[in-house]
Enzyme design. Structure first.
Site: not given
Length: 465
Positions: A247, A102
């Site tokens: 995720e 991220e």
């Protein structure tokens, strides 16, 4: 024949007491989990995955991106040590390298914007050099905040305006090299951040008021978010690009919406869809996804919220939190970790004779919580029903267990004692820690350092009380 899909899990290791890697690998195998995503390239972890057949995604942490971006030599070295060596010598089934995690999160304020793409290029070049680029693919796990919809429905989807050029560059590179787009999607976070978020829209039961997008109906946030990405990819010329959900999960504690009931409902709803190969309106086929996460991590940063330490479908000791049928084994239930070794059955609690107005208590509790883990205390959490004495005992015990039940870790000035009676309640578990696992010398020194720091701070606390 190996399955392209199947369910994966994120295996994070930010824990004070990790289960031995071999125990976790057996747990993955026992539960029919065929893929695992790691956030680093820990040698012991990868070695334990050797010969298991489990597909592995190894990770390069964000703080390494600048070095790899600026040095081809560093990229070659990283690939040699963390990919080639494990594939050739330990028979590890490495399939992906996650370059960063991220990195474009808006909270990072652009720190990794310039280094992510060059690091990605260098790792790809290093894989080509060693002849692994067809077997091992690069990817960059992104948060869902890298795209948005100007219209509030999926068809308005595009990359976020302020990072559009970076996203286009990276996505084109991935697409040109046959690599997937990896995205992390969290309906829980939307509910956590907005009290107005319609709760039912987070789940997969079809009870929410549908969102209509030009005749396409969306009854849950996952589908709408995923298809917003599909639209964003299409608009930028990447119509058939593979997508991995890096995720997806729901925490079980640390917030009023983080509990076993909601976590079980969300995870089971998602797993049932995965098992049925049911995708989204725009991509109706199977979804490639990694659950977040396998095991709770008690040393994760709680800056985003106290729930951060409670994402696991298993507790820290490999015991399942709730019933979850992954559709991968005959029992239809999660298989716990085997042969887990616990410390003695004893707890540190507030002394019966101690008074709540003792002036040392506030300082002792804040000290214990700072170095222990008090994220299960608070409104709407699993230990939210404890009285004042219970809260104090919970804090003391957390610190005591994290320090391996060392005698000096239950010596809060005249207010604590060790008991062999379990103080747990129906909903609140007073933990007994598992025996520490020391994989490498660095972990050992880390543990000793933690103890020394604890002792020094404790002496400071005692002196000033």
């Amino acid at each position: 024949m190996e399955s392209v899909y199947g369910i994966g899990a994120n295996w994070g290791t930010q824990s004070s007491h990790q289960l031995p890697p071999a125990t976790v690998v057996k747990m993955l195998t026992d539960n029919g989990i065929q893929k695992v995503k790691l956030f680093d390239s820990d040698y012991d972890t990868l070695r334990a995955l050797g010969k298991s057949g489990i597909e592995v995604m190894v990770g390069i942490p964000n703080d390494m991106l600048a070095n790899i971006a600026s040095s081809m030599k560093a990229a070659d070295k990283w690939v040699s040590k963390n990919v080639t060596d494990h594939i050739n010598n330990n028979n590890v089934n490495i399939r992906y390298v996650a370059v960063g995690n991220e990195p474009f999160l808006s909270t990072y304020n652009g720190t990794f914007l310039k280094s992510t793409f060059p690091a990605l290029q260098n790792i790809q070049a290093a894989l080509i050099k060693v002849g692994l680029a067809t077997k091992v693919k690069v990817t960059v796990p992104q948060n869902a905040d890298v795209y948005e919809s100007a219209t509030g429905v999926p068809s308005g989807g595009d990359f976020r305006a302020d990072i559009h050029d970076y996203m286009f560059q990276i996505t084109k590179f991935l697409n040109d090299n046959g690599s997937p787009f990896t995205v992390n999607i969290y309906p829980f976070i939307s509910l956590y951040l907005s009290p107005d978020f319609p709760v039912e829209y987070a789940f997969f039961d079809g009870n929410a008021t549908p969102l209509n997008d030009g005749g396409t109906s969306y009854t849950n946030m996952f589908d709408a978010n995923y298809d917003t990405l599909v639209w964003a990819l299409q608009k930028n010329g990447f119509t058939n690009m593979a997508i991995i959900v890096g995720e997806i999960g729901w925490p079980s504690d640390g917030d009023r919406n983080a509990n076993n009931q909601y976590a079980q409902r969300f995870m089971q709803g998602f797993m049932t869809r995965i098992a049925g190969n049911k995708g989204t309106p725009l991509r109706p086929g199977p979804v490639d996804a990694y659950l977040f996460s396998l095991i709770d991590e008690d040393e994760k940063s709680i800056q985003p919220g106290n729930f951060e330490r409670h994402w696991g479908v298993f507790f820290y000791d490999g015991q399942p939190k709730y019933a979850l049928n992954l559709g991968t084994n005959n029992s239809g239930a999660l298989v716990p970790a085997s042969d887990v070794k616990y410390l003695q059955r004893k707890w540190c609690v507030m002394k019966n004779s101690a008074k709540l107005d003792d002036p040392s208590i506030a300082q002792s509790v804040s000290y214990a919580c700072a170095l222990g883990d008090c994220t299960s205390l608070g409104y709407g959490t699993s230990c939210g029903d404890l009285d004042a004495r219970g809260n104090i005992s919970y804090a003391f015990n957390s610190y005591y267990q994290k320090n391996d039940q060392a005698d000096q870790a239950c010596k809060f000035p005249n207010v604590s004692m060790v008991t062999k009676e379990d103080p747990s309640t129906k909903t609140c578990r007073f933990e007994i820690m598992i025996e520490p696992y020391f994989g490498g010398a660095d972990r050992l020194t880390g543990s000793i350092r933690r103890k020394l720091v604890g002792m020094v701070l404790f002496l400071v606390l005692v002196m000033y009380v």
